[in-house]
Write an enzyme that holds these catalytic residues in place. Sequence first.
Site, PDB file in Angstrom:
ATOM      1  N   LYS A  68      45.554  29.946  51.616  1.00 53.46           N
ATOM      2  CA  LYS A  68      44.108  30.030  51.822  1.00 53.46           C
ATOM      3  C   LYS A  68      43.692  29.414  53.147  1.00 53.46           C
ATOM      4  O   LYS A  68      42.791  29.917  53.809  1.00 53.46           O
ATOM      5  CB  LYS A  68      43.363  29.320  50.686  1.00 53.46           C
ATOM      6  CG  LYS A  68      43.386  30.110  49.409  1.00 53.46           C
ATOM      7  CD  LYS A  68      42.334  29.641  48.450  1.00 53.46           C
ATOM      8  CE  LYS A  68      42.328  30.528  47.221  1.00 53.46           C
ATOM      9  NZ  LYS A  68      41.488  30.024  46.153  1.00 53.46           N
ATOM     10  N   LYS A 102      48.767  39.906  45.984  1.00 54.09           N
ATOM     11  CA  LYS A 102      48.141  39.788  44.666  1.00 54.09           C
ATOM     12  C   LYS A 102      46.776  40.494  44.662  1.00 54.09           C
ATOM     13  O   LYS A 102      46.078  40.465  45.676  1.00 54.09           O
ATOM     14  CB  LYS A 102      47.963  38.283  44.417  1.00 54.09           C
ATOM     15  CG  LYS A 102      47.499  37.885  43.066  1.00 54.09           C
ATOM     16  CD  LYS A 102      47.272  36.372  43.007  1.00 54.09           C
ATOM     17  CE  LYS A 102      46.016  35.941  43.722  1.00 54.09           C
ATOM     18  NZ  LYS A 102      45.492  34.627  43.357  1.00 54.09           N
ATOM     19  N   LYS A 135      39.902  38.658  43.882  1.00 51.92           N
ATOM     20  CA  LYS A 135      38.455  38.890  43.973  1.00 51.92           C
ATOM     21  C   LYS A 135      38.020  38.989  45.422  1.00 51.92           C
ATOM     22  O   LYS A 135      37.013  39.598  45.727  1.00 51.92           O
ATOM     23  CB  LYS A 135      37.701  37.696  43.376  1.00 51.92           C
ATOM     24  CG  LYS A 135      37.984  37.405  41.935  1.00 51.92           C
ATOM     25  CD  LYS A 135      37.488  35.976  41.593  1.00 51.92           C
ATOM     26  CE  LYS A 135      37.969  35.549  40.238  1.00 51.92           C
ATOM     27  NZ  LYS A 135      38.277  34.127  40.137  1.00 51.92           N
TER      28      LYS A 135
HETATM   29  P1  TYM Z   1      41.383  32.149  39.382  1.00 54.53           P
HETATM   30  O1  TYM Z   1      39.921  32.067  39.174  1.00 54.53           O
HETATM   31  O2  TYM Z   1      41.886  32.557  40.726  1.00 54.53           O
HETATM   32  O3  TYM Z   1      42.021  33.140  38.330  1.00 54.53           O
HETATM   33  C1  TYM Z   1      41.744  32.997  36.941  1.00 54.53           C
HETATM   34  C2  TYM Z   1      42.965  33.372  36.129  1.00 54.53           C
HETATM   35  O4  TYM Z   1      43.338  34.721  36.435  1.00 54.53           O
HETATM   36  C3  TYM Z   1      44.698  34.758  36.835  1.00 54.53           C
HETATM   37  N1  TYM Z   1      44.851  35.779  37.868  1.00 54.53           N
HETATM   38  C4  TYM Z   1      45.795  36.719  37.853  1.00 54.53           C
HETATM   39  N2  TYM Z   1      46.765  36.990  36.975  1.00 54.53           N
HETATM   40  C5  TYM Z   1      47.577  38.037  37.243  1.00 54.53           C
HETATM   41  N3  TYM Z   1      47.440  38.814  38.353  1.00 54.53           N
HETATM   42  C6  TYM Z   1      46.474  38.577  39.260  1.00 54.53           C
HETATM   43  N4  TYM Z   1      46.333  39.351  40.321  1.00 54.53           N
HETATM   44  C7  TYM Z   1      45.588  37.486  39.025  1.00 54.53           C
HETATM   45  N5  TYM Z   1      44.530  36.978  39.700  1.00 54.53           N
HETATM   46  C8  TYM Z   1      44.102  35.926  38.978  1.00 54.53           C
HETATM   47  C9  TYM Z   1      44.991  33.376  37.394  1.00 54.53           C
HETATM   48  O5  TYM Z   1      46.364  33.084  37.388  1.00 54.53           O
HETATM   49  C10 TYM Z   1      44.196  32.511  36.454  1.00 54.53           C
HETATM   50  O6  TYM Z   1      44.915  32.271  35.271  1.00 54.53           O
HETATM   51  N6  TYM Z   1      42.752  27.369  39.851  1.00 54.53           N
HETATM   52  C11 TYM Z   1      42.429  28.419  38.917  1.00 54.53           C
HETATM   53  C12 TYM Z   1      41.262  28.082  38.015  1.00 54.53           C
HETATM   54  C13 TYM Z   1      41.405  26.807  37.277  1.00 54.53           C
HETATM   55  C14 TYM Z   1      42.224  26.573  36.131  1.00 54.53           C
HETATM   56  C15 TYM Z   1      41.975  25.234  35.752  1.00 54.53           C
HETATM   57  C16 TYM Z   1      43.116  27.379  35.425  1.00 54.53           C
HETATM   58  C17 TYM Z   1      40.745  25.639  37.545  1.00 54.53           C
HETATM   59  N7  TYM Z   1      41.071  24.696  36.611  1.00 54.53           N
HETATM   60  C18 TYM Z   1      42.653  24.648  34.647  1.00 54.53           C
HETATM   61  C19 TYM Z   1      43.785  26.804  34.335  1.00 54.53           C
HETATM   62  C20 TYM Z   1      43.534  25.460  33.964  1.00 54.53           C
HETATM   63  C21 TYM Z   1      42.059  29.663  39.686  1.00 54.53           C
HETATM   64  O7  TYM Z   1      41.690  29.627  40.825  1.00 54.53           O
HETATM   65  O8  TYM Z   1      42.084  30.797  38.948  1.00 54.53           O
END
Ligand code: TYM
Length: 343
Positions: free
Chosen positions: A123, A206, A209
């Site tokens: 990032k 990947k 969003k």
């Molecule tokens: P975030 O918001 O980027 O994504 C949310 C969840 O979606 C999954 N994900 C994917 N899985 C498969 N293929 C993809 N292309 C894909 N894009 C997103 C992510 O792996 C995630 O499970 N840091 C985290 C949010 C967070 C969190 C937490 C998660 C903050 N605190 C505590 C678990 C526990 C994040 O940015 O996810």
Amino acid sequence: MSEGGQTSPAFTPRIFSGIKPSGGLTLGNYLGAIKKFVAAQDAGKDSIFCVVDLHAITVWQDPKDLQVATREVAAGYIASGIDPTKSILFNQSQVPEHAELGWIFNCVARVGWMNRMTQFKDKAGNNAEKVSLGLYAYPSLMAADILLYHATHVPVGDDQKQHVELTRDIAAKFNHDYKVDFFPMTEPVIEGPAVRVMNLRDGSKKMSKSGESDMERINMLDDADKIAKKFKKAKTDPDGIPESIEGLDGRPEARNLVNIYAALSDQSAEAVVAEYAGAGWGKFKPTLADLAVDKLAPISEEMRRLMDDTAEIDKILRLGAERARDIASPILKKTYEIVGLVR
Ligand code: TYM
């Protein structure tokens, strides 16, 4: 596949996971995360799901867009099957204990650990001096999200694995430094064919969003025409579906479409290859698009309905936050005691 070591038996199983409201939900979020959350909840697991708004602001968010995105993620959870009376559903900023424990963990985590986080490197890119301090400290806030509830299992997509491993490192160092067995060794749960849904135009990236082109992702709010168009234009190669799964080796775009089909239809990638062996993309892509519309249309319809009633969503998040605080607050209090902070 469940990853990681043993969870201490002293901790009762509990699931925690979160999604950032930084733009709309994608098919990656749905298949990699939300669909599994619903399965866990429906299997009767003690589950807490969060809209992690404090994480979203580690990069600039327009305040109005942040509100819309927060409600969209909440609506996405509910429309996909998260029942706010069975699971706890809330947004992070309404439970201030997250930020408080996050600070304690900033004092536990080491700078060297943060420097190894690949997502930060991706990032920040060549711009590391200019990104927010919050983006750098992000993984320790994520550890706080999880450990504030003594969560033992965290279902996530593959991209979050390193962050959950860091959570274990933080828990272990805290327990060691203060000579306690207070925080569990949380396990990431990364299962199924869609742990990494890829960009439809470039199978080495990947689906996210925030990618540049809308054509590279399926958004949960896309209509049937858009979904069909995006799959039709998805990058592939001249070969169609192979005779066996090994035939997908070195073909990331082809593998991705098979994996998406598998996850949407609750099958393994092997079963999909067996069913469509020899089919060309002209046949497979429209079938995949129909399947996706079939599964996603009812969800997006319900999301739109829920998003029209912001008062109802806000109420659900507020009530969820109250329930979350009932769990979080004694755990933070005990943490402060362990650390020696006078209350
Ligand atoms: P975030 O918001 O980027 O994504 C949310 C969840 O979606 C999954 N994900 C994917 N899985 C498969 N293929 C993809 N292309 C894909 N894009 C997103 C992510 O792996 C995630 O499970 N840091 C985290 C949010 C967070 C969190 C937490 C998660 C903050 N605190 C505590 C678990 C526990 C994040 O940015 O996810």
